[in-house]
Each structure stands twice: as structure tokens, then as C-alpha cells.
Design a protein around this motif. Sequence first.
Motif, mmCIF file in Angstrom:
data_model
loop_
_atom_site.group_PDB
_atom_site.id
_atom_site.type_symbol
_atom_site.label_atom_id
_atom_site.label_comp_id
_atom_site.label_asym_id
_atom_site.label_seq_id
_atom_site.Cartn_x
_atom_site.Cartn_y
_atom_site.Cartn_z
ATOM 1 N N ASP A 60 0.816 -1.216 0.000
ATOM 2 C CA ASP A 60 0.000 0.000 0.000
ATOM 3 C C ASP A 60 0.847 1.261 0.000
ATOM 4 O OD1 ASP A 60 -2.473 -1.187 -0.107
ATOM 5 O OD2 ASP A 60 -2.673 -1.370 2.067
ATOM 6 N N ALA A 61 2.165 1.122 0.234
ATOM 7 C CA ALA A 61 3.050 2.286 0.257
ATOM 8 C C ALA A 61 3.233 2.830 -1.162
ATOM 9 C CB ALA A 61 4.398 1.911 0.854
ATOM 10 N N THR A 62 3.598 4.111 -1.247
ATOM 11 C CA THR A 62 3.773 4.754 -2.551
ATOM 12 C C THR A 62 5.200 4.670 -3.053
ATOM 13 O OG1 THR A 62 4.099 6.877 -1.428
ATOM 14 C CG2 THR A 62 1.856 6.339 -2.154
ATOM 15 N N THR A 63 6.169 4.515 -2.160
ATOM 16 C CA THR A 63 7.561 4.361 -2.556
ATOM 17 C C THR A 63 8.149 3.154 -1.847
ATOM 18 O OG1 THR A 63 8.488 5.731 -0.783
ATOM 19 C CG2 THR A 63 7.788 6.868 -2.810
ATOM 20 N N LEU A 64 9.245 2.664 -2.389
ATOM 21 C CA LEU A 64 9.898 1.512 -1.791
ATOM 22 C C LEU A 64 10.404 1.812 -0.393
ATOM 23 C CD1 LEU A 64 10.887 -1.383 -2.082
ATOM 24 C CD2 LEU A 64 12.957 -0.514 -3.162
ATOM 25 N N GLN A 65 10.941 3.020 -0.191
ATOM 26 C CA GLN A 65 11.439 3.387 1.136
ATOM 27 C C GLN A 65 10.311 3.420 2.152
ATOM 28 O OE1 GLN A 65 14.609 3.494 1.755
ATOM 29 N NE2 GLN A 65 15.041 3.116 -0.406
ATOM 30 N N ASP A 66 9.135 3.920 1.748
ATOM 31 C CA ASP A 66 7.984 3.900 2.654
ATOM 32 C C ASP A 66 7.554 2.461 2.944
ATOM 33 O OD1 ASP A 66 7.981 6.644 2.728
ATOM 34 O OD2 ASP A 66 6.439 6.864 1.175
ATOM 35 N N GLY A 67 7.622 1.614 1.923
ATOM 36 C CA GLY A 67 7.278 0.217 2.125
ATOM 37 C C GLY A 67 8.227 -0.472 3.085
ATOM 38 N N LEU A 68 9.530 -0.178 2.954
ATOM 39 C CA LEU A 68 10.504 -0.759 3.872
ATOM 40 C C LEU A 68 10.251 -0.312 5.305
ATOM 41 C CD1 LEU A 68 13.788 -0.400 1.767
ATOM 42 C CD2 LEU A 68 12.520 -2.495 2.243
ATOM 43 N N ALA A 69 9.804 0.926 5.472
ATOM 44 C CA ALA A 69 9.529 1.440 6.817
ATOM 45 C C ALA A 69 8.375 0.686 7.472
ATOM 46 C CB ALA A 69 9.226 2.930 6.751
ATOM 47 N N THR A 70 7.411 0.220 6.664
ATOM 48 C CA THR A 70 6.277 -0.516 7.241
ATOM 49 C C THR A 70 6.686 -1.894 7.738
ATOM 50 O OG1 THR A 70 5.625 -1.489 5.113
ATOM 51 C CG2 THR A 70 4.703 0.672 5.671
ATOM 52 N N LEU A 71 7.774 -2.423 7.207
ATOM 53 C CA LEU A 71 8.217 -3.764 7.613
ATOM 54 C C LEU A 71 8.940 -3.763 8.946
ATOM 55 C CD1 LEU A 71 9.569 -5.145 4.207
ATOM 56 C CD2 LEU A 71 7.348 -5.577 5.271
ATOM 57 N N GLY A 72 9.432 -2.592 9.371
ATOM 58 C CA GLY A 72 10.185 -2.524 10.613
ATOM 59 C C GLY A 72 11.573 -3.102 10.429
ATOM 60 N N SER A 73 12.098 -3.700 11.487
ATOM 61 C CA SER A 73 13.440 -4.278 11.452
ATOM 62 C C SER A 73 13.448 -5.563 12.262
ATOM 63 C CB SER A 73 14.472 -3.291 12.002
ATOM 64 O OG SER A 73 14.153 -2.947 13.346
ATOM 65 N N ASN A 74 14.574 -6.268 12.190
ATOM 66 C CA ASN A 74 14.763 -7.514 12.934
ATOM 67 C C ASN A 74 13.691 -8.549 12.611
ATOM 68 O OD1 ASN A 74 17.025 -6.443 14.307
ATOM 69 N ND2 ASN A 74 15.696 -5.534 15.858
ATOM 70 N N ASN A 75 13.323 -8.643 11.331
ATOM 71 C CA ASN A 75 12.425 -9.696 10.887
ATOM 72 C C ASN A 75 12.839 -10.119 9.485
ATOM 73 O OD1 ASN A 75 10.506 -8.458 8.721
ATOM 74 N ND2 ASN A 75 10.482 -6.942 10.377
ATOM 75 N N PRO A 76 12.520 -11.343 9.070
ATOM 76 C CA PRO A 76 13.026 -11.857 7.798
ATOM 77 C C PRO A 76 12.480 -11.143 6.580
ATOM 78 C CG PRO A 76 11.450 -13.385 8.777
ATOM 79 C CD PRO A 76 11.745 -12.343 9.812
ATOM 80 N N PHE A 77 11.290 -10.568 6.677
ATOM 81 C CA PHE A 77 10.717 -9.897 5.521
ATOM 82 C C PHE A 77 11.443 -8.586 5.231
ATOM 83 C CE2 PHE A 77 7.543 -12.722 7.199
ATOM 84 C CZ PHE A 77 7.030 -13.330 6.066
ATOM 85 N N ALA A 78 11.821 -7.872 6.283
ATOM 86 C CA ALA A 78 12.629 -6.670 6.093
ATOM 87 C C ALA A 78 14.002 -7.042 5.548
ATOM 88 C CB ALA A 78 12.767 -5.917 7.418
ATOM 89 N N ALA A 79 14.589 -8.141 6.055
ATOM 90 C CA ALA A 79 15.890 -8.577 5.553
ATOM 91 C C ALA A 79 15.808 -8.965 4.081
ATOM 92 C CB ALA A 79 16.390 -9.756 6.382
ATOM 93 N N LEU A 80 14.711 -9.601 3.686
ATOM 94 C CA LEU A 80 14.541 -10.008 2.292
ATOM 95 C C LEU A 80 14.411 -8.793 1.380
ATOM 96 C CD1 LEU A 80 14.244 -12.520 0.508
ATOM 97 C CD2 LEU A 80 11.771 -12.385 0.857
ATOM 98 N N ALA A 81 13.615 -7.811 1.799
ATOM 99 C CA ALA A 81 13.464 -6.601 0.991
ATOM 100 C C ALA A 81 14.777 -5.843 0.891
ATOM 101 C CB ALA A 81 12.371 -5.718 1.593
ATOM 102 N N ASN A 82 15.494 -5.739 1.994
ATOM 103 C CA ASN A 82 16.780 -5.035 1.969
ATOM 104 C C ASN A 82 17.796 -5.776 1.100
ATOM 105 O OD1 ASN A 82 16.128 -2.833 3.657
ATOM 106 N ND2 ASN A 82 16.380 -4.113 5.476
ATOM 107 N N ALA A 83 17.730 -7.105 1.075
ATOM 108 C CA ALA A 83 18.627 -7.870 0.206
ATOM 109 C C ALA A 83 18.334 -7.572 -1.258
ATOM 110 C CB ALA A 83 18.480 -9.361 0.495
#
Length: 241
Positions: A60-83
Motif C-alpha cells: 500500500d506504500a507509494t515508494t519503496l522506502q515507505d514500504g521498507l519502513a512498514t516492515l520494521g526491522s529484525n524480521n526476515p521480511f525486512a531482511a529479504l526486501a533489503n537484500a
Amino acid sequence: MQASPYGLANLWQQGDLVTKSVAVLLIAMSIASWYVIVSKALQLLQYRRAARAAGYQFWDATTLQDGLATLGSNNPFAALANAGVGAMQHHSAHQGHLHDELSVSDWVTLSLRQAIDEVTGKLQTGMAVLASVASSAPFVGLFGTVWGIYHALVAIGASGQASIDHVAGPVGEALIMTALGLAVAIPASFGYNALVRGNKNVTARLHKFGFDLHALFVTGARSSTGRDGAGSGKLAIVGAA
């Protein structure tokens, strides 16, 4: 109130070094298994919340950076997106190197697959402890039972009396070791099976999220099979190029 002559306290007082060692080992195995069960259960709850964010809020985010912010940190989904973001940035910043033999699609695929493999390895942490406790605790308790019955029979033979009041106490205390072994093994077995199902669910969601990320990074839009009514699946890839 008089203490029971057949309880755990009496077993500990009358037990020898082997009996006490078996009891301590079973207690240690129980503590280790419950620690793994509780810690992994809390971890799975955190990952399930991250999975919901990855399935809905991220898209639902408009940019990738906003989408990454919704994932938070210290979880595998954020790690996957950052990879995936790191793979795009690395591929764009190192033109002319050997890895350019790979297309951007293959490069992103390899990065996402490696990230998923790392997460899968972390999910398996502690599972070997539960499997070992579930399979070995009954036999450890059985060993304590056999050892206790052996000493009970030796004591009965030495006294020359085999009446029920002389047999019930020693044999009952020995059988407590079997009960302790089962009390340790059963929660470990149920916990192992529940955590395996939870890990498989998280892994399946990771693969789905990784597939959608691959489509986003390569084509600029989420795959049509991944859209479940949550957003259009299109994000502006800011900073990924």
C-alpha cells in the motif's frame, strides 16, 4: 502434616549419585526445551505480524522506502526486501564487472534466494534441541527407572522381606523416573511439531514475498498472482537503481 514417604523428596534423599544425576539431567532437558519453545513461539508471533505487514502495508506504500519502513526491522521480511534493494544497487553500481554476465533478474534471484536460505537457517535454530529431548528423554527416564528398581530389589533381597509395604515405596519411586521422562518428552514433541508447522508457514510467506519482490525489482510492478486486493502492487523504486 507428615511428608509422603513415596514422593519426589524421598526419591531425592534415598537416591544415589546415578539416580540424582538422571533427575538433574531430565530437569535440565526440560528447562532447555521450554526455553526453546517459548522463545521460538514469541519469534513466530513477531514474524507473523511482519508477514501481515509484508502482505498488505508494504504494497500500500507509494515508494519503496515507505514500504521498507512498514516492515520494521529484525524480521526476515525486512531482511529479504533489503537484500533485494542491495542487489539492485550493487548491480547498477558495478557495471563492467564479471557479474554483468548475469542479468539483473538472475542477480536479484540469487540475492533473494540467499536471504531466504539464511532466514530458513535461523528458523531452524533450537529445533535440534527439541528433537533430541523428545526422542531421548523417555529413555533417560527409563534408565533411571531400571536403576531404581535394581536398587530396590537389592534392598529387598538384603532384608529378606518382599511384602507390599516394602516393595511399593522403592518401586514407586523408581517409576517416578519414567513419569519424569515422559513429562519432559511430551511437551518437547508437541512443541517441535507446532514450531515446524509455524516455520513452514513463515517460509512459504517468505517465498511468496520474494517472488513479488523479484517481479517488482525487475518489472517495476508486483506480480499479478501476488495481488490479493491489498494495493495495486506498484511502488516507486526510489534508491534501488
